[in-house]
Scaffold this motif. Structure first.
Motif, PDB file in Angstrom:
ATOM      1  N   GLU A   1       0.803  -1.233   0.000  1.00 48.34           N
ATOM      2  CA  GLU A   1       0.000   0.000   0.000  1.00 48.34           C
ATOM      3  C   GLU A   1       0.834   1.282   0.000  1.00 48.34           C
ATOM      4  OE1 GLU A   1      -3.016   2.407   2.866  1.00 48.34           O
ATOM      5  OE2 GLU A   1      -3.287   0.237   2.832  1.00 48.34           O
ATOM      6  N   PRO A   2       1.817   1.450   0.879  1.00 48.85           N
ATOM      7  CA  PRO A   2       2.555   2.723   0.872  1.00 48.85           C
ATOM      8  C   PRO A   2       3.254   3.008  -0.456  1.00 48.85           C
ATOM      9  CG  PRO A   2       3.017   1.497   2.882  1.00 48.85           C
ATOM     10  CD  PRO A   2       2.239   0.576   1.980  1.00 48.85           C
ATOM     11  N   THR A   3       3.867   1.984  -1.040  1.00 50.80           N
ATOM     12  CA  THR A   3       4.578   2.170  -2.305  1.00 50.80           C
ATOM     13  C   THR A   3       3.624   2.538  -3.429  1.00 50.80           C
ATOM     14  OG1 THR A   3       6.284   0.613  -1.641  1.00 50.80           O
ATOM     15  CG2 THR A   3       6.062   1.022  -4.009  1.00 50.80           C
ATOM     16  N   ILE A   4       2.535   1.794  -3.551  1.00 51.25           N
ATOM     17  CA  ILE A   4       1.580   2.057  -4.629  1.00 51.25           C
ATOM     18  C   ILE A   4       0.909   3.409  -4.426  1.00 51.25           C
ATOM     19  CG2 ILE A   4      -0.551   1.292  -5.739  1.00 51.25           C
ATOM     20  CD1 ILE A   4       0.337  -1.604  -5.129  1.00 51.25           C
ATOM     21  N   PHE A   5       0.531   3.711  -3.200  1.00 47.56           N
ATOM     22  CA  PHE A   5      -0.112   4.999  -2.918  1.00 47.56           C
ATOM     23  C   PHE A   5       0.820   6.150  -3.278  1.00 47.56           C
ATOM     24  CE2 PHE A   5      -1.503   8.281   0.281  1.00 47.56           C
ATOM     25  CZ  PHE A   5      -2.679   8.613  -0.367  1.00 47.56           C
ATOM     26  N   TYR A   6       2.080   6.035  -2.892  1.00 54.50           N
ATOM     27  CA  TYR A   6       3.037   7.084  -3.237  1.00 54.50           C
ATOM     28  C   TYR A   6       3.164   7.230  -4.751  1.00 54.50           C
ATOM     29  CZ  TYR A   6       7.092   9.980  -3.581  1.00 54.50           C
ATOM     30  OH  TYR A   6       7.928  11.016  -3.911  1.00 54.50           O
ATOM     31  N   MET A   7       3.257   6.108  -5.478  1.00 51.37           N
ATOM     32  CA  MET A   7       3.367   6.170  -6.926  1.00 51.37           C
ATOM     33  C   MET A   7       2.168   6.893  -7.529  1.00 51.37           C
ATOM     34  SD  MET A   7       3.198   3.156  -9.782  1.00 51.37           S
ATOM     35  CE  MET A   7       1.502   2.887  -9.353  1.00 51.37           C
ATOM     36  N   GLN A   8       0.961   6.544  -7.066  1.00 52.80           N
ATOM     37  CA  GLN A   8      -0.233   7.190  -7.586  1.00 52.80           C
ATOM     38  C   GLN A   8      -0.212   8.691  -7.309  1.00 52.80           C
ATOM     39  OE1 GLN A   8      -3.001   4.500  -5.507  1.00 52.80           O
ATOM     40  NE2 GLN A   8      -3.911   4.084  -7.504  1.00 52.80           N
ATOM     41  N   LEU A   9       0.143   9.060  -6.090  1.00 53.84           N
ATOM     42  CA  LEU A   9       0.216  10.482  -5.745  1.00 53.84           C
ATOM     43  C   LEU A   9       1.251  11.204  -6.607  1.00 53.84           C
ATOM     44  CD1 LEU A   9       0.106  10.413  -1.830  1.00 53.84           C
ATOM     45  CD2 LEU A   9      -1.690  11.265  -3.363  1.00 53.84           C
ATOM     46  N   ALA A  10       2.416  10.586  -6.798  1.00 50.03           N
ATOM     47  CA  ALA A  10       3.478  11.211  -7.583  1.00 50.03           C
ATOM     48  C   ALA A  10       3.052  11.403  -9.037  1.00 50.03           C
ATOM     49  CB  ALA A  10       4.752  10.386  -7.500  1.00 50.03           C
ATOM     50  N   VAL A  11       2.358  10.437  -9.587  1.00 54.36           N
ATOM     51  CA  VAL A  11       1.878  10.565 -10.966  1.00 54.36           C
ATOM     52  C   VAL A  11       0.845  11.686 -11.064  1.00 54.36           C
ATOM     53  CG1 VAL A  11       0.558   9.422 -12.798  1.00 54.36           C
ATOM     54  CG2 VAL A  11       2.406   8.190 -11.646  1.00 54.36           C
ATOM     55  N   PHE A  12      -0.053  11.730 -10.106  1.00 53.09           N
ATOM     56  CA  PHE A  12      -1.105  12.746 -10.126  1.00 53.09           C
ATOM     57  C   PHE A  12      -0.580  14.147  -9.830  1.00 53.09           C
ATOM     58  CE2 PHE A  12      -5.380  10.453  -9.233  1.00 53.09           C
ATOM     59  CZ  PHE A  12      -5.133   9.552 -10.251  1.00 53.09           C
TER      60      PHE A  12
ATOM     61  N   ALA B   1       3.454  14.769  -3.529  1.00 55.17           N
ATOM     62  CA  ALA B   1       3.195  13.396  -3.076  1.00 55.17           C
ATOM     63  C   ALA B   1       3.801  13.176  -1.697  1.00 55.17           C
ATOM     64  CB  ALA B   1       3.764  12.397  -4.073  1.00 55.17           C
ATOM     65  N   ARG B   2       5.013  13.678  -1.485  1.00 57.58           N
ATOM     66  CA  ARG B   2       5.653  13.542  -0.169  1.00 57.58           C
ATOM     67  C   ARG B   2       4.818  14.220   0.909  1.00 57.58           C
ATOM     68  NH1 ARG B   2      11.675  15.361  -0.667  1.00 57.58           N
ATOM     69  NH2 ARG B   2      11.308  15.543   1.561  1.00 57.58           N
ATOM     70  N   ALA B   3       4.258  15.358   0.574  1.00 58.33           N
ATOM     71  CA  ALA B   3       3.441  16.094   1.559  1.00 58.33           C
ATOM     72  C   ALA B   3       2.089  15.422   1.798  1.00 58.33           C
ATOM     73  CB  ALA B   3       3.243  17.534   1.081  1.00 58.33           C
ATOM     74  N   LEU B   4       1.520  14.858   0.752  1.00 62.35           N
ATOM     75  CA  LEU B   4       0.167  14.291   0.848  1.00 62.35           C
ATOM     76  C   LEU B   4       0.129  12.885   1.433  1.00 62.35           C
ATOM     77  CD1 LEU B   4      -1.294  15.407  -2.604  1.00 62.35           C
ATOM     78  CD2 LEU B   4      -1.973  16.266  -0.360  1.00 62.35           C
ATOM     79  N   ARG B   5       1.194  12.143   1.324  1.00 57.79           N
ATOM     80  CA  ARG B   5       1.133  10.721   1.667  1.00 57.79           C
ATOM     81  C   ARG B   5       0.977  10.483   3.169  1.00 57.79           C
ATOM     82  NH1 ARG B   5       7.082  10.485   1.162  1.00 57.79           N
ATOM     83  NH2 ARG B   5       7.762   9.844   3.235  1.00 57.79           N
ATOM     84  N   GLY B   6       1.424  11.414   3.990  1.00 61.19           N
ATOM     85  CA  GLY B   6       1.329  11.208   5.435  1.00 61.19           C
ATOM     86  C   GLY B   6       2.678  10.823   5.996  1.00 61.19           C
ATOM     87  N   GLU B   7       2.932  11.270   7.167  1.00 64.95           N
ATOM     88  CA  GLU B   7       4.236  11.053   7.796  1.00 64.95           C
ATOM     89  C   GLU B   7       4.484   9.607   8.193  1.00 64.95           C
ATOM     90  OE1 GLU B   7       6.683  13.269   7.923  1.00 64.95           O
ATOM     91  OE2 GLU B   7       5.307  14.480   6.733  1.00 64.95           O
ATOM     92  N   ASP B   8       3.404   8.832   8.382  1.00 68.28           N
ATOM     93  CA  ASP B   8       3.590   7.454   8.858  1.00 68.28           C
ATOM     94  C   ASP B   8       3.910   6.482   7.739  1.00 68.28           C
ATOM     95  OD1 ASP B   8       1.033   7.853   7.833  1.00 68.28           O
ATOM     96  OD2 ASP B   8       0.116   6.348   9.131  1.00 68.28           O
ATOM     97  N   ASP B   9       3.884   6.930   6.493  1.00 68.75           N
ATOM     98  CA  ASP B   9       4.198   6.038   5.379  1.00 68.75           C
ATOM     99  C   ASP B   9       5.696   5.840   5.271  1.00 68.75           C
ATOM    100  OD1 ASP B   9       1.731   5.319   4.520  1.00 68.75           O
ATOM    101  OD2 ASP B   9       1.568   6.865   3.006  1.00 68.75           O
TER     102      ASP B   9
END
Length: 195
Positions: free
Chosen positions: A168-179, A185-193
């Motif tokens: 989940e963290p890897t895929i979520f980050y990839m999706q955020l970075a693409v979008f 993406a670093r700011a949106l993903r959350g500090e706990d990722d």
């Protein structure tokens, strides 16, 4: 359909026979052939049932979540958790479909298009919330589905479906970075990722 998915997950599509399916399902050959033309037809029915389960869970997970990032994460989590909790479904959906012939591959392509469309819809929502986000070329959504599929496929192929939520963290980050780009993406993903 459940017997088909279980048999295919255990023996592989090529080695699965109608006898395996009816034996596992506890029905007669006559009953089988009243519902399906052949093994391939039954497999396609099982595949479609897998798709229905996944799509329903993915879409339902984002219901009522106004924030596009939250909706994205909820959908991703649902996708990974369903596959992790149903290893036979995961193997049928991701691995054995590749061995089931041209009709199955066509279905797979259509399912990937449906997932790409879900990504496109989320990106449109993101652009409404953040108007400075750029438009993305159509192929990006297909590429994102392909990348996710490859990560998930490898764990399922290795019989490690229970580990899927760890992606989940890897895929979520990839999706955020693409979008939204790397910095956002670093700011949106959350500090706990951990990514």
């Amino acid at each position: 359909l459940e017997a088909m998915a279980e048999s295919v997950a255990e023996k592989g599509y090529a080695a699965t026979t109608v006898a395996d399916i009816v034996g596992r399902a506890g029905v007669s050959r006559k009953t089988f052939y009243e519902h399906f033309a052949d093994k391939e037809d039954c497999f396609l029915g099982a595949y479609d049932a897998c798709v229905d389960i996944l799509m329903t869970q993915v879409v339902d997970a984002r219901e009522g979540i106004a924030d596009w990032g939250g909706a994205m994460r909820a959908s991703l989590r649902a996708y990974l958790e369903v596959l992790a909790s149903e290893p036979a479904l995961a193997r049928t959906f991701l691995v054995e479909v590749l061995a089931a012939g041209p009709r199955a591959l066509e279905r797979r392509t259509e399912v990937h298009r449906r997932f790409a469309e879900l990504s496109r819809n989320l990106h449109e929502q993101a652009r409404r919330d953040l108007p400075d986000l750029p438009e993305l070329p159509d192929g990006v959504y297909d590429a994102m589905v392909g990348a996710i599929n490859e990560l998930v496929f490898e764990l399922v192929r290795q019989g490690r479906s229970d580990e899927l939520p760890s992606l989940e963290p890897t895929i979520f980050y990839m999706q955020l970075a693409v979008f939204a780009g790397h910095e956002r993406a670093r700011a949106l993903r959350g500090e706990d990722d951990p990514v």
